[in-house]
Design an enzyme around this catalytic site. Structure first.
Site, PDB file in Angstrom:
ATOM      1  N   SER A 107       8.320 -21.846  29.619  1.00 24.57           N
ATOM      2  CA  SER A 107       8.711 -20.923  30.671  1.00 24.57           C
ATOM      3  C   SER A 107       8.224 -19.536  30.279  1.00 24.57           C
ATOM      4  CB  SER A 107      10.234 -20.925  30.753  1.00 24.57           C
ATOM      5  OG  SER A 107      10.709 -19.708  31.269  1.00 24.57           O
ATOM      6  N   SER A 108       7.999 -18.676  31.282  1.00 23.70           N
ATOM      7  CA  SER A 108       7.536 -17.323  30.939  1.00 23.70           C
ATOM      8  C   SER A 108       8.626 -16.505  30.249  1.00 23.70           C
ATOM      9  CB  SER A 108       7.041 -16.595  32.190  1.00 23.70           C
ATOM     10  OG  SER A 108       8.060 -16.507  33.152  1.00 23.70           O
ATOM     11  N   CYS A 109       9.896 -16.978  30.276  1.00 24.08           N
ATOM     12  CA  CYS A 109      10.959 -16.198  29.627  1.00 24.08           C
ATOM     13  C   CYS A 109      10.934 -16.316  28.106  1.00 24.08           C
ATOM     14  CB  CYS A 109      12.319 -16.576  30.176  1.00 24.08           C
ATOM     15  SG  CYS A 109      12.882 -18.155  29.599  1.00 24.08           S
ATOM     16  N   TYR A 136      18.179 -20.314  26.159  1.00 19.33           N
ATOM     17  CA  TYR A 136      17.151 -21.141  26.797  1.00 19.33           C
ATOM     18  C   TYR A 136      15.777 -20.874  26.177  1.00 19.33           C
ATOM     19  CZ  TYR A 136      14.183 -22.925  30.587  1.00 19.33           C
ATOM     20  OH  TYR A 136      13.239 -23.595  31.315  1.00 19.33           O
ATOM     21  N   LYS A 140      13.159 -23.430  24.139  1.00 18.14           N
ATOM     22  CA  LYS A 140      11.785 -23.686  24.606  1.00 18.14           C
ATOM     23  C   LYS A 140      10.753 -23.302  23.538  1.00 18.14           C
ATOM     24  CE  LYS A 140      12.317 -25.422  28.693  1.00 18.14           C
ATOM     25  NZ  LYS A 140      11.771 -26.745  29.017  1.00 18.14           N
ATOM     26  N   HIS A 179      18.168 -19.859  40.641  1.00 18.53           N
ATOM     27  CA  HIS A 179      17.265 -18.713  40.501  1.00 18.53           C
ATOM     28  C   HIS A 179      17.252 -17.919  41.799  1.00 18.53           C
ATOM     29  CE1 HIS A 179      15.636 -21.099  37.086  1.00 18.53           C
ATOM     30  NE2 HIS A 179      15.636 -19.897  36.549  1.00 18.53           N
TER      31      HIS A 179
HETATM   32  P1  GDP Z   1      15.097 -14.487  35.699  1.00 18.75           P
HETATM   33  O1  GDP Z   1      13.671 -14.429  36.183  1.00 18.75           O
HETATM   34  O2  GDP Z   1      15.267 -15.307  34.458  1.00 18.75           O
HETATM   35  O3  GDP Z   1      15.703 -13.110  35.556  1.00 18.75           O
HETATM   36  O4  GDP Z   1      15.917 -15.332  36.759  1.00 18.75           O
HETATM   37  P2  GDP Z   1      16.507 -15.194  38.238  1.00 18.75           P
HETATM   38  O5  GDP Z   1      15.596 -15.871  39.181  1.00 18.75           O
HETATM   39  O6  GDP Z   1      17.914 -15.740  38.169  1.00 18.75           O
HETATM   40  O7  GDP Z   1      16.612 -13.639  38.577  1.00 18.75           O
HETATM   41  C1  GDP Z   1      15.512 -12.858  38.893  1.00 18.75           C
HETATM   42  C2  GDP Z   1      15.939 -11.498  39.398  1.00 18.75           C
HETATM   43  O8  GDP Z   1      16.472 -11.643  40.715  1.00 18.75           O
HETATM   44  C3  GDP Z   1      17.004 -10.765  38.581  1.00 18.75           C
HETATM   45  O9  GDP Z   1      16.631  -9.395  38.541  1.00 18.75           O
HETATM   46  C4  GDP Z   1      18.262 -10.958  39.416  1.00 18.75           C
HETATM   47  O10 GDP Z   1      19.216  -9.901  39.241  1.00 18.75           O
HETATM   48  C5  GDP Z   1      17.684 -10.898  40.848  1.00 18.75           C
HETATM   49  N1  GDP Z   1      18.525 -11.523  41.884  1.00 18.75           N
HETATM   50  C6  GDP Z   1      18.839 -10.954  43.077  1.00 18.75           C
HETATM   51  N2  GDP Z   1      19.658 -11.727  43.789  1.00 18.75           N
HETATM   52  C7  GDP Z   1      19.854 -12.854  43.057  1.00 18.75           C
HETATM   53  C8  GDP Z   1      20.594 -14.049  43.276  1.00 18.75           C
HETATM   54  O11 GDP Z   1      21.265 -14.237  44.298  1.00 18.75           O
HETATM   55  N3  GDP Z   1      20.535 -15.012  42.315  1.00 18.75           N
HETATM   56  C9  GDP Z   1      19.786 -14.836  41.167  1.00 18.75           C
HETATM   57  N4  GDP Z   1      19.744 -15.825  40.287  1.00 18.75           N
HETATM   58  N5  GDP Z   1      19.100 -13.693  40.927  1.00 18.75           N
HETATM   59  C10 GDP Z   1      19.127 -12.722  41.839  1.00 18.75           C
END
Ligand code: GDP
Length: 309
Positions: A107-109, A136, A140, A179
Site C-alpha cells: 500500500s502507498s501508506c 497496518y 505491510k 476509506h
Molecule cells: P488514508 O488515505 O489512509 O488517510 O485513508 P482514508 O481514505 O480513510 O482518508 C483519506 C482522507 O479523507 C483523510 O484526510 C480523511 O480525513 C478524509 N475523509 C473525509 N471524509 C471521510 C470519511 O467519511 N471517511 C474517511 N475514511 N475519510 C474521510
C-alpha cells in the site's frame, strides 16, 4: 505449455474480486479461491495443508485486514497482528511448496509521512511513518521485506506491488470504517434520499490523495506477473492526485446531491500527500485507462445495485 493455477487469496475483497474478474476470463489460467470459512489464512496448519494439497503455481496475496483512517488509527494491534499472520503463512508455505511466482500487495501508506513527492520506491524506510496507520503499514513493510529476502536468499520470484488508494465494486461502504471514497458515496447517497441540507466530510479537505480503480489495478498486477521479477517493490498508481475537497465535489455531482458540504475538523487529516511515482511500471507498458469521474460513476452504479440499507 501446461495451464497455470493461480491462487487469489482474498477473492471476495475489493482487489481479489477484480483479479477474479480478470483472470476468470483469461485462457490458460485456472483460478483457485477459498472463502474464509473454508480456509482461515491466519491458521498456519490450515495454510500448510492447503498449499500441500492444492499446489498452485502462482499466488496473488490480496487478503488483508484493511480499513480507513478511523479504523486504522483505533485498531493498530489488530491490523498489525492479523496482517502479519496472514502474510507470514501464505508467503512461507508458497515458498515451501515451490510456487513459481507470488505477488504481495502492499500500500502507498508504507512510505514515510514526509517524503518527497511523487514517491519513488527507494524512499521506503527513509524516515518515520504516518502515525494514523502505523500498525497496518508496519505489517505491510514486513510482508514486502519477507518477499524481498525470499528473492535474495532463496532465489524466489516473489514480488511486491504498492498501489495508491483503491476503490471500485465490492469495496467496504461502511460509514465509519471505510476509506474516504466509498464513505462519501454512501453518505451523499443517503443525504440525497433523505433530502438533507448538508453532508459532513472529515478533516479539512486539503489532504491530497491518488485514487486508482481496481479494474485498472488488476491489469497492472497482471502486467507485473508477466513482466516484473525484481526484488524492489514497484508502485502502481495513476500519477495524479486530488484534494479531498475536489473528490467530495466530484462525488456530490455524480450522486446528484444539491446541498452543501460541512467539514468535521475533529477527524484526522492523516498524511498530507502520498502521490506515487509510477515511472517504473509505466516503463513496462502499463498505464490506467479510467478517469476518476468514470471510475466514480462505475462505483456508484455498483453501489446502487448491490447495497442494502
Ligand atoms: P488514508 O488515505 O489512509 O488517510 O485513508 P482514508 O481514505 O480513510 O482518508 C483519506 C482522507 O479523507 C483523510 O484526510 C480523511 O480525513 C478524509 N475523509 C473525509 N471524509 C471521510 C470519511 O467519511 N471517511 C474517511 N475514511 N475519510 C474521510
Amino acid at each position: 505449455m501446461a495451464g497455470k493455477k493461480i491462487f487469489i487469496a482474498g477473492h471476495r475483497g475489493l482487489v481479489g474480486s477484480a483479479l477474479c474478474r480478470l483472470y476468470g476470463k483469461m485462457t490458460g489460467w485456472e483460478v483457485v479461491t477459498r472463502t474464509r470459512a473454508e480456509l482461515d489464512l491466519q491458521d498456519t496448519d490450515a495454510v500448510r495443508k492447503f498449499f500441500g494439497e492444492e499446489k498452485p503455481s502462482h499466488v496473488i496475496l490480496a487478503a488483508a485486514k484493511v480499513g480507513g483512517i478511523h479504523a486504522n488509527a483505533t485498531h493498530h494491534v489488530e491490523f498489525l497482528l492479523e496482517n502479519m499472520r496472514i502474510q507470514n503463512n501464505v508467503i512461507e508455505f508458497a515458498a515451501r511448496s515451490d510456487v513459481e511466482k507470488l505477488l504481495f500487495l502492499g500500500s502507498s501508506c508504507i512510505y514515510p509521512k514526509h517524503c518527497p513527492q511523487p514517491i519513488k520506491e527507494e524512499y521506503l524506510l527513509s524516515s518515520a511513518l504516518e502515525p494514523t496507520n502505523e500498525g497496518y503499514a508496519l505489517a505491510k513493510i514486513t510482508g514486502l521485506k519477507l518477499c524481498q529476502h525470499y528473492c535474495r536468499q532463496y532465489g524466489k520470484d516473489f514480488i511486491s506491488a504498492m498501489p495508491s488508494n483503491l476503490y471500485g465494486p465490492n469495496d467496504n461502504f461502511d460509514l465509519e470504517t471505510s476509506h474516504v471514497l466509498p464513505a462519501l458515496i454512501h453518505r451523499f447517497h443517503l443525504a440525497k434520499l433523505n433530502e438533507q441540507p448538508t453532508v459532513t466530510v472529515w478533516g479539512t479537505g486539503s489532504p491530497l490523495r491518488e485514487f486508482l480503480h481496481v479494474d485498472d489495478l488488476a491489469g497492472g498486477i497482471h502486467t507485473l506477473m508477466e513482466k516484473y521479477d525484481e526484488d524492489l517493490p514497484i508502485n502502481i498508481g495513476v500519477g495524479k492526485d486530488v484534494t479531498i475537497l475536489e473528490l467530495a465535489e466530484i462525488i456530490k455531482e455524480t450522486v446528484g446531491f444539491g446541498g452543501e458540504l460541512e467539514w468535521d475538523s475533529s477527524q484526522p487529516d492523516g498524511t498530507p500527500r502520498k502521490l506515487l511515482d509510477t515511472s517504473r511500471i509505466n516503463a513496462l507498458g502499463w498505464k490506467p485507462r479510467m478517469t476518476l469521474r468514470e471510475g466514480i460513476r462505475n462505483t456508484y452504479e455498483w453501489f446502487k445495485e448491490h447495497y442494502q440499507e
